[in-house]
Design an enzyme around this catalytic site. Structure first.
Site, PDB file in Angstrom:
ATOM      1  N   ASP A  43      -1.394  -3.832  10.295  1.00 50.37           N
ATOM      2  CA  ASP A  43      -2.767  -4.192   9.842  1.00 50.37           C
ATOM      3  C   ASP A  43      -3.617  -3.175  10.584  1.00 50.37           C
ATOM      4  OD1 ASP A  43      -4.542  -5.449   8.082  1.00 50.37           O
ATOM      5  OD2 ASP A  43      -5.299  -6.904   9.828  1.00 50.37           O
ATOM      6  N   ASN A  86       0.774  -1.210  -0.018  1.00 53.80           N
ATOM      7  CA  ASN A  86      -0.039   0.048   0.170  1.00 53.80           C
ATOM      8  C   ASN A  86       0.870   1.212  -0.044  1.00 53.80           C
ATOM      9  OD1 ASN A  86      -1.576   2.303   0.939  1.00 53.80           O
ATOM     10  ND2 ASN A  86      -3.135   0.725   1.884  1.00 53.80           N
ATOM     11  N   HIS A 106       0.227   4.438  -0.057  1.00 54.52           N
ATOM     12  CA  HIS A 106      -0.359   5.473   0.748  1.00 54.52           C
ATOM     13  C   HIS A 106       0.218   5.157   2.338  1.00 54.52           C
ATOM     14  CE1 HIS A 106      -3.199   6.958  -1.835  1.00 54.52           C
ATOM     15  NE2 HIS A 106      -3.701   5.679  -2.267  1.00 54.52           N
ATOM     16  N   TYR A 143     -11.046   4.486   4.065  1.00 54.67           N
ATOM     17  CA  TYR A 143     -12.221   5.285   4.767  1.00 54.67           C
ATOM     18  C   TYR A 143     -12.014   6.574   4.903  1.00 54.67           C
ATOM     19  CZ  TYR A 143     -13.764   0.413   4.879  1.00 54.67           C
ATOM     20  OH  TYR A 143     -14.136  -0.937   4.962  1.00 54.67           O
TER      21      TYR A 143
HETATM   22  P1  ITT Z   1      -1.062  -4.054   3.227  1.00 52.44           P
HETATM   23  O1  ITT Z   1      -0.240  -4.367   2.038  1.00 52.44           O
HETATM   24  O2  ITT Z   1      -0.244  -3.352   4.232  1.00 52.44           O
HETATM   25  O3  ITT Z   1      -1.847  -5.127   3.898  1.00 52.44           O
HETATM   26  P2  ITT Z   1      -3.815  -3.030   2.634  1.00 52.44           P
HETATM   27  O4  ITT Z   1      -4.290  -2.134   1.873  1.00 52.44           O
HETATM   28  O5  ITT Z   1      -4.394  -4.466   2.555  1.00 52.44           O
HETATM   29  O6  ITT Z   1      -2.044  -2.934   2.707  1.00 52.44           O
HETATM   30  P3  ITT Z   1      -4.871  -3.358   5.276  1.00 52.44           P
HETATM   31  O7  ITT Z   1      -5.314  -4.631   5.285  1.00 52.44           O
HETATM   32  O8  ITT Z   1      -4.354  -2.639   6.625  1.00 52.44           O
HETATM   33  O9  ITT Z   1      -4.185  -2.646   4.179  1.00 52.44           O
HETATM   34  O10 ITT Z   1      -6.234  -2.350   5.090  1.00 52.44           O
HETATM   35  C1  ITT Z   1      -7.566  -2.239   5.688  1.00 52.44           C
HETATM   36  C2  ITT Z   1      -8.651  -1.293   5.073  1.00 52.44           C
HETATM   37  O11 ITT Z   1      -8.637  -0.221   5.938  1.00 52.44           O
HETATM   38  C3  ITT Z   1      -8.280  -0.900   3.702  1.00 52.44           C
HETATM   39  O12 ITT Z   1      -9.235  -0.995   2.937  1.00 52.44           O
HETATM   40  C4  ITT Z   1      -7.463   0.391   3.598  1.00 52.44           C
HETATM   41  O13 ITT Z   1      -7.875   0.960   2.774  1.00 52.44           O
HETATM   42  C5  ITT Z   1      -8.199   0.876   4.905  1.00 52.44           C
HETATM   43  N1  ITT Z   1      -7.321   1.741   5.868  1.00 52.44           N
HETATM   44  C6  ITT Z   1      -6.220   1.378   6.390  1.00 52.44           C
HETATM   45  N2  ITT Z   1      -5.558   2.657   7.022  1.00 52.44           N
HETATM   46  C7  ITT Z   1      -6.407   3.531   6.488  1.00 52.44           C
HETATM   47  C8  ITT Z   1      -6.188   5.144   6.626  1.00 52.44           C
HETATM   48  O14 ITT Z   1      -5.369   5.583   7.704  1.00 52.44           O
HETATM   49  N3  ITT Z   1      -7.497   5.901   6.563  1.00 52.44           N
HETATM   50  C9  ITT Z   1      -8.430   5.252   5.834  1.00 52.44           C
HETATM   51  N4  ITT Z   1      -8.447   3.783   5.525  1.00 52.44           N
HETATM   52  C10 ITT Z   1      -7.751   3.208   5.925  1.00 52.44           C
END
Ligand code: ITT
Length: 192
Positions: free
Chosen positions: A69, A10, A12, A151
């Site tokens: 996570d 990710n 971001h 989100y």
């Molecule tokens: P990894 O490769 O690190 O696993 P990922 O995008 O799969 O990245 P997560 O499993 O932690 O990340 O995702 C959890 C969800 O929550 C995912 O839909 C993200 O877009 C959202 N999310 C995580 N951090 C956020 C933030 O700071 N603001 C808004 N949404 C967030």
């Protein structure tokens, strides 16, 4: 400077974490480390999924690394979407569909309070250490703002009037779950 692999795809998240590190550590994402894989997140807790991401990379490379996570936990929906945040509306991991489902589930509910919770798992010289960061807030009725990811357009932190998606990254960092967890990790590394 100490080097760590950040077990994420990710971009971001990587950008946010680099903005907190301020040159104290160098991080490499999975892609930058030449690791082409999407690490599964099969568990029911953020803690276990974060550990899985870090442990997978450590076993592959032997290099100290961390994974994280993050989940959005609402009070009215008993903590949902929580650990299922990425796939709330289905396997496609579609941000817009996830937001639409969340707003739909919250329709007519008076309690819209929620929190972002980040768990970071660091594996340093083979030993695991975990850090948590929480940002309390509430869910808007409609998405607002274009910045950030996931989100962010529907989440307003406590003591703020704008959503994360209406904030610049330095502003988001004043409240952010990820920054809080990362600060603990930095403090830990400094004392090693
Ligand atoms: P990894 O490769 O690190 O696993 P990922 O995008 O799969 O990245 P997560 O499993 O932690 O990340 O995702 C959890 C969800 O929550 C995912 O839909 C993200 O877009 C959202 N999310 C995580 N951090 C956020 C933030 O700071 N603001 C808004 N949404 C967030």
């Amino acid at each position: 400077m100490q080097k760590l692999i950040f077990a994420t795809n990710n971009t971001h998240k990587a950008e946010e974490i680099r903005s907190v590190l301020e040159g104290r550590f160098t991080i490499t994402t999975l892609k930058e480390a030449g690791i082409d894989m999407d690490i599964p997140e099969p568990f029911d807790t953020l803690e276990e999924n974060a550990r899985k991401k870090a442990a997978t990379v450590y076993h592959l490379t032997g290099i100290s690394c961390f994974g994280e996570d993050t989940g959005l936990e609402t009070n009215t929906l008993n903590g949902e979407p929580g650990v299922k945040s990425a796939r709330y509306a289905g396997e496609e991991r579609d941000f817009a569909a996830n937001i639409e489902k969340l707003l739909d589930q919250l329709k007519g509910k008076t309690d819209r309070t929620a929190r972002f919770r980040t768990v970071i798992s660091l594996i340093l010289n083979g030993a695991e250490h975990q850090f948590e960061g929480i940002c309390e807030g509430s869910i808007t009725v409609q998405p607002r703002g274009e910045k950030g990811f996931g989100y962010d357009p529907v989440f307003i932190p406590h003591n703020a009037s704008r959503t994360f998606a209406e904030m610049s990254l330095p502003e988001k960092n004043q409240y952010s779950h990820r920054k809080k967890a990362m600060e603990q990790l930095i403090q830990f590394l400094i004392t090693q």
